[in-house]
Design an enzyme around this catalytic site. Structure first.
Site, PDB file in Angstrom:
ATOM      1  N   CYS A 299       0.864  -1.180   0.000  1.00  0.00           N
ATOM      2  CA  CYS A 299       0.000   0.000   0.000  1.00  0.00           C
ATOM      3  C   CYS A 299       0.905   1.236   0.000  1.00  0.00           C
ATOM      4  CB  CYS A 299      -0.984  -0.007   1.165  1.00  0.00           C
ATOM      5  SG  CYS A 299      -0.261   0.127   2.805  1.00  0.00           S
TER       6      CYS A 299
ATOM      7  N   ARG B 169      -3.181  -0.761   5.568  1.00  0.00           N
ATOM      8  CA  ARG B 169      -3.773  -1.860   4.801  1.00  0.00           C
ATOM      9  C   ARG B 169      -2.837  -3.029   4.557  1.00  0.00           C
ATOM     10  NH1 ARG B 169      -5.422   1.463  -0.264  1.00  0.00           N
ATOM     11  NH2 ARG B 169      -3.468   2.425   0.343  1.00  0.00           N
TER      12      ARG B 169
ATOM     13  N   ASP C 189      -8.180   3.445   1.736  1.00  0.00           N
ATOM     14  CA  ASP C 189      -7.157   3.645   2.760  1.00  0.00           C
ATOM     15  C   ASP C 189      -7.787   4.189   4.049  1.00  0.00           C
ATOM     16  OD1 ASP C 189      -4.922   4.293   4.279  1.00  0.00           O
ATOM     17  OD2 ASP C 189      -3.837   5.177   2.586  1.00  0.00           O
TER      18      ASP C 189
END
Length: 144
Positions: A8, A14, A115
């Site tokens: 990410c 994440r 996100d």
């Protein structure tokens, strides 16, 4: 042993959540799993408190000393599958790959995973990641 890296933007929300969820689902049976960032913005920073809270809530083991790490060319060589958590991550990965490892780069799930650093919704991130990890296990030929 198949080697997977989740990626990410910052490697604090994440991708580490996906790393630890997948490790829990796999139970060390057949996968080598890590996570990285496309950027150096969070380099060395620990897993976000929101991610830690969710992992504790669902009794998922995690390494509290894990620090953010940016993906490298050596990672592209080492890992069999480089999984971007959203389409922007995949675009960044393709740019970094410069055509050399594009066949290893995949989107985590259709539409990606928003996100939670921006949304603040770590619960939805957990749900998306759990579903995505289970789907990925099925895709690579394993079931829970």
């Amino acid at each position: 042993m198949k080697k997977i890296v989740f990626v990410c933007l910052g490697n604090i929300c994440r991708s580490p959540m996906a790393e630890f969820v997948m490790k829990e689902l796999d139970k060390g049976e057949s996968l080598h799993i890590e996570s990285r960032a496309t950027s150096s913005w969070e380099h060395g920073n620990p897993v976000h408190q929101g991610t830690q809270k969710i992992l504790r809530k669902y009794a998922i083991s995690f390494d509290s000393s894990k620090g953010s790490q940016q993906i490298s060319r050596a990672d592209f060589e080492f890992f069999d599958l480089v999984v971007g958590m959203d389409e922007s991550n995949v675009e960044d990965l393709l740019q970094i790959s410069a055509g050399r490892y594009d066949d290893k780069i995949k989107l985590f799930r259709p539409g990606g995973v928003p996100d939670p650093w921006y949304t603040g919704d770590f619960e939805t991130t957990w749900q998306d990641i759990t579903a995505g990890c289970n789907a990925l296990l099925e895709l690579i030929g394993r079931t829970r």
